[in-house]
Design an enzyme around this catalytic site. Structure first.
Site, short mmCIF file in Angstrom:
data_model
loop_
_atom_site.label_atom_id
_atom_site.label_comp_id
_atom_site.label_asym_id
_atom_site.label_seq_id
_atom_site.Cartn_x
_atom_site.Cartn_y
_atom_site.Cartn_z
CG ASP A 384 -1.75 1.04 1.18
OD1 ASP A 384 -2.67 1.20 0.12
OD2 ASP A 384 -2.07 1.63 2.31
CG ASP A 644 -2.25 2.10 6.58
OD1 ASP A 644 -2.86 1.96 5.90
OD2 ASP A 644 -1.63 3.30 6.90
CG ASP A 648 -4.56 -1.70 3.20
OD1 ASP A 648 -4.82 -1.34 2.12
OD2 ASP A 648 -4.13 -0.86 3.73
#
Length: 999
Positions: A384, A644, A648
């Protein structure tokens, strides 16, 4: 005073916030700078009879009946049967029983079941069957049950289970302590008064209050909002805070960045947006892990080898030799007990658990220890962007500052800082003031006379101040480019506007947000007076910078053979700019290609080929991330995913290794296999290196265990076929017990990690095992032949057995002891060969392994020299025999390295070349658009592999079905429906505002 809206104050990055309209010839071009904001979603009334909606989760959270997130606030109070005065304590308690606590339930594993799970695999079943044979089937021909073997087998089973349980339980407790460290509080109105309670006790209908810095404790609808700005990055991926007003919804887990608010709780626990994402991840998962598949195949190899020789012995001993029932059973027990690598699951579990503790020293908490083995083989790391590769903290890019008047870049930053708040700052103000270095300069040398905060009409901030040095009144404004340029009058020329337009377009193409700054002087002493006209002085570029260690981390990952791909919800231009700054590359593609496939005329023949070429994807939703990981796994890659936020979590759960970075939400941590507790990704490199060390330890043991299996079953089967040799089963147990105790120290052995991703090439492991096993078999058989067929040792070293040469009983008890000691020494010494890549003496073992080996061999030698155990059919031998056996084993040990090198040059080289050819053919077939043939795994094979997973989920499911410990839960189908609706709504919002950041 309210603060500037950070989304609206800065221009959108993915498209220019200016345009040139076509006008009739001779007229001046009129430039319009587009606004950037949210479309308002109009509230609606509930479209069902509210009197039919009951106060329970099935009704309130069925969006087909009513949507608490969008209906008018009056209907919310009506449906929840509450008022703005909150609930009474009694009513809150009643609702707590209905809806459950406002937290995510974490299922506790029963310690007893966890202990038993180490005995729940086919390898253990064979040993358990051997124990039953010893105690039940051996009771015949006037002889008592074989209590000694039964006790020895059960002791071995319990020792292995206890060690594995202790190590795995310790790792789990460390993670539980980490999760329990969070105990959030909430301000709630109960019995008409504001009190503070644990957020777990909130219920739908509660009135709550929060202010700047607080975490929103539950999903709520605001009843009063004063300049509220909410950071939802952890949930929706938006990197900038969102303004909220009365009747807007706030998500549980988001953070209040500005203002204060009151609201009514509409959902708690698993029914919140946060809880729905986490619950999707937490659904029952019976998929078989990678390590369990490897264990299954290694176990199958050992079981097949044992099975072949057990069947052969049954035919030869009973049909051929006409042995009695009990005599043949003892020989079969030797193969079962000695051939089964009973310690394998435990040794691997201990190795992983110790490795997890070592990774904890690098601030990486391992929540699923088998993920360590998979991390060693990871070939692609999907990361990410926001908060992972970048700091998630907006910064002024000094290298791109544009000036349009007699001002330097430093002057532009200083003027912009004047027009910023120095307290209770939002992200934009913090980045501008922070760019000064010394934040006190934002008010140094000036006297603040008036400050106009952001408002939806002006879309800018403005300060009027007196310069203390000159005494002059001056005014500065900053905000959206289109608004600021319309205010300017002093230097608003075609040349300036053309330059500004070009600069904004450049910023947009690079994913940088534009913030314009203008300045004017005011005559006289009236701060409300008109100035001499604003002058455009500069354009600031705002971006989310990479972490300091990210570039080095990516370089280190590439050095380890791990390809890094960025998977972000942010815009394509931002992703490309971040990729360029990190050296990651800018082959980024929009998420729509995952649905539409490669565009016509592109160089890619298939979507899989495009995914492999990509450096990253932008504009993705959680389901896109999930799909990317799934496709990469389908192409044969082991995939790691970092993240985080709750958005996700599904991809973290799907990935072979999910990594939650520092500061991740509970949902992300719950879905992840590894939780980082320090900022940045450098820990991942340490984890990759550490996992490869751990992998090498496991591979070394696997070769050793398979070789010992071949060595035991082939050796003792040949001895019984040739000499009717009846080796006592109890002594095989002693060998196994001493071996297991020594091999446990492999978990801390000193080994070198590989520079490329590791993989379980089982053909290599089995090839080495067969070569080593047959060689060690030959060493024992030749020793027995020399003793029985010649008088070499008796003549040369004056040693003897219980009969003179030529008359020696093939089952002489001293011969049993000699064979025991020879097998015990050289079999255990094999580990020093399997653990090294070159000569065994070139790679120093750990002190623990060396001491354990010496201790085990000391015990073996003492048993050989002093044990007169009638029930085991052994008799002590003198020191000369012990010395002969040690010298014999040393002589046979030295060529083991030569066998290893010969295998590498012949069989292993052939296997690797065959593997490379198969890989090349598969790659070529994929490039030509062909569909590779993939063998579908049978249900039986899947069940077989799952038996090695040390799970007791089948017992937990049975417990739930009979109704023990039931909790209020939303059905999985309903959760999935919620998820799809939420994704659909988010997609519509982003379609309206394609420039909204959603990293």
């Amino acid at each position: 005073m309210s603060q500037p809206n950070v989304e609206k104050e800065a221009g959108p990055p993915a498209q220019p916030d200016s345009s040139v309209e076509e006008t009739p010839a001779g007229q001046k071009h009129v430039r319009q700078y587009k606004d950037f904001g949210h479309d308002e979603v109009k509230a609606t009334h509930a479209n069902v009879d509210m009197s039919r909606i009951e106060l329970k989760a099935d009704d309130l959270y069925d969006k087909e009946k009513v949507d608490l997130e969008t209906i008018v606030i009056e209907d919310v109070f009506a449906l929840l049967q509450c008022t703005d005065q909150g609930l009474t304590t009694q009513e809150a308690q009643r609702r707590l029983e209905i809806f459950g606590p406002n937290k995510l339930e974490q299922e506790e594993q029963n310690p007893f079941l966890q202990f038993l799970s180490f005995m729940w695999n086919p390898l253990s079943w064979v040993m358990e069957a051997a124990a039953l044979v010893a105690i039940a089937l051996s009771n015949g021909e006037g002889r008592a049950p074989d209590w000694q073997d039964f006790a020895g087998i059960t002791t071995l089973l319990f020792i292995n289970s206890s060690i594995g349980f202790y190590e795995e339980r310790g790792a789990g407790n460390a993670v539980k302590a980490l999760m329990d460290s969070l105990a959030p509080k909430a301000k709630v109105k109960r019995d008409g008064s504001w009190v503070e309670v644990e957020s777990a006790y909130l219920v739908p209908g509660d009135m709550i209050a929060f202010k700047i810095g607080d975490i929103v404790p539950a999903d709520c609808r605001l009843t009063e909002a004063i300049n509220v700005s909410i950071d939802q990055a952890a949930l929706t991926g938006e990197s900038l805070p969102v303004s909220k007003k009365d009747a807007d919804q706030c998500f549980s887990g988001s953070t209040c960045k500005q203002g204060e608010a009151e609201g009514v709780v509409i959902s708690t626990g698993v029914n919140t947006f946060f809880g729905r994402a986490a619950s999707l991840v937490g659904q029952e998962d019976d998929t078989t892990g990678h390590l369990q598949k490897i264990l299954a195949q290694i176990g199958s190899f050992c079981l097949i080898a044992i099975g072949i020789f057990v069947v052969a012995e049954i035919f030869v001993l009973y049909a051929g030799f006409r042995w009695s029932y009990r005599s043949g059973l003892d020989n079969i027990l030797v193969l079962l007990i000695g051939g089964i690598p009973i310690a394998m699951p435990t040794v691997l579990s201990v190795t992983l658990a110790v490795g997890a503790q070592q990774l904890a020293s690098y601030k990486a908490i391992v929540t699923r220890i088998t993920a360590i083995e998979e991390l060693a083989g990871v070939t692609i790391l999907c990361s990410d962007k926001t908060g992972t590769l970048t700091t998630n903290k907006l910064t002024i890019d000094r290298s791109t500052i544009r000036t349009y008047a007699a001002f330097s870049a430093d002057d532009v930053i200083l003027l912009a800082a004047y027009a910023s708040r120095t307290e209770n700052q939002d992200a934009i103000d913090a980045s501008v003031v922070g760019a000064l270095g010394d934040t006190s300069r934002a008010r140094a040398g000036i006297k603040l006379l008036d400050f106009k905060p952001f408002n939806p009409v002006d879309k800018r901030t403005e300060i009027t101040y007196r310069e203390e040095a000159s005494g002059k009144l001056k005014r500065v404004t900053k905000g959206m480019t289109g608004i600021i340029i319309e205010l300017c009058s002093r230097n608003k020329t075609d040349d300036i506007e053309n330059r500004l337009e070009a600069d904004v377009e450049e910023f947009a193409s690079r994913g940088l947000r534009a913030l314009a700054v203008a300045y004017e002087e005011v005559e006289g002493d009236d701060p409300e007076a008109e100035g001499n006209g604003f002058e455009l002085v500069g354009l600031l570029a705002i971006f989310d910078p990479p972490r300091e260690d990210t570039k080095q981390t990516i370089d280190d990952a590439l050095a380890f053979g791990v390809k890094v791909k960025m998977v972000t919800g942010d815009q394509l231009a931002i992703a490309k700019e971040t990729g360029r700054r990190l050296g990651l590359g800018d082959h980024m593609y929009p998420a729509k290609v995952l649905k539409d496939g490669p565009p016509p005329g592109s160089k890619f023949n298939s979507l899989d080929e495009m995914i492999m070429d990509a450096d990253g994807f932008a504009g993705v939703f959680p389901e896109h991330k999930f799909e990317i990981v799934k496709r990469l796994q389908g192409l044969g890659h082991l995939c790691a995913m970092t993240g985080d936020g709750a958005n996700d979590a599904p991809a973290l759960s799907r990935a072979n290794v999910g990594i939650a970075v520092e500061g991740a939400t509970d949902a992300a941590r719950g879905a992840a296999d590894i939780v980082l507790t320090e900022p940045g990704l450098s820990t991942i490199v340490h984890a990759i290196r550490g996992s490869r060390i751990i992998f090498q330890r496991m591979r070394n043991y696997a070769i050793y265990a398979c070789a010992v299996t071949i060595r035991i079953v082939v050796c003792f089967a040949i001895l019984v076929f040739c000499y009717r040799f009846q080796f006592p089963p109890f002594m095989v147990l002693i060998i196994a017990l001493l071996n297991d105790g020594t091999i446990m120290t492999l978990s801390v052995d000193r080994v070198l990690p590989s520079s490329t991703p590791d993989s379980w090439d089982l053909a290599e492991i089995f090839a080495y095992a067969v070569a080593y096993g047959l060689y060690l078999t030959v060493s024992t058989i030749i020793l027995v032949v020399v003793i029985l067929e010649s008088d070499f040792f008796q003549r040369k070293f004056h040693v003897h057995l219980n009969a003179p040469p030529g008359q020696i009983d093939h089952n002489d008890r001293k011969l049993h002891t000699i064979v025991y000691l020879q097998v015990a020494i050289i079999s255990q010494a094999l580990i020093f060969v399997t653990r090294s890549h070159g000569f065994f003496f070139m790679e120093r073992p750990s002190v623990a392994l060396m001491l354990a080996f010496c201790l085990a061999q000391l015990v073996s030698s003492i048993i050989a020299g002093f044990a007169d155990w009638g029930f085991t059919y052994i008799e002590k031998i003198d020191g000369a025999w012990i010395g002969i056996i040690w010298v014999w084993d040393i002589i046979w040990f030295v060529p083991l390295d030569l066998i290893k090198f010969a295998m590498k040059a012949t069989v292993i080289k052939y296997l690797r070349n065959r593997h490379d050819r198969a890989t090349a053919e598969a790659t070529r077939a994929s490039a030509e658009g062909g569909v590779p043939i993939i063998r579908t795994q049978s249900r039986a094979a899947s069940i077989h592999e799952s038996l090695y997973s040390n799970r007791t989920s089948f017992i937990r499911r049975a417990v739930r079905k009979v109704g023990f410990g039931q909790k209020v839960r939303v059905k999985a189908e309903e959760l999935q429906r919620f998820s799809s609706i939420q994704a659909h709504q988010a997609g519509q919002t982003l379609a309206r505002h394609p420039s909204r950041p959603t990293a």
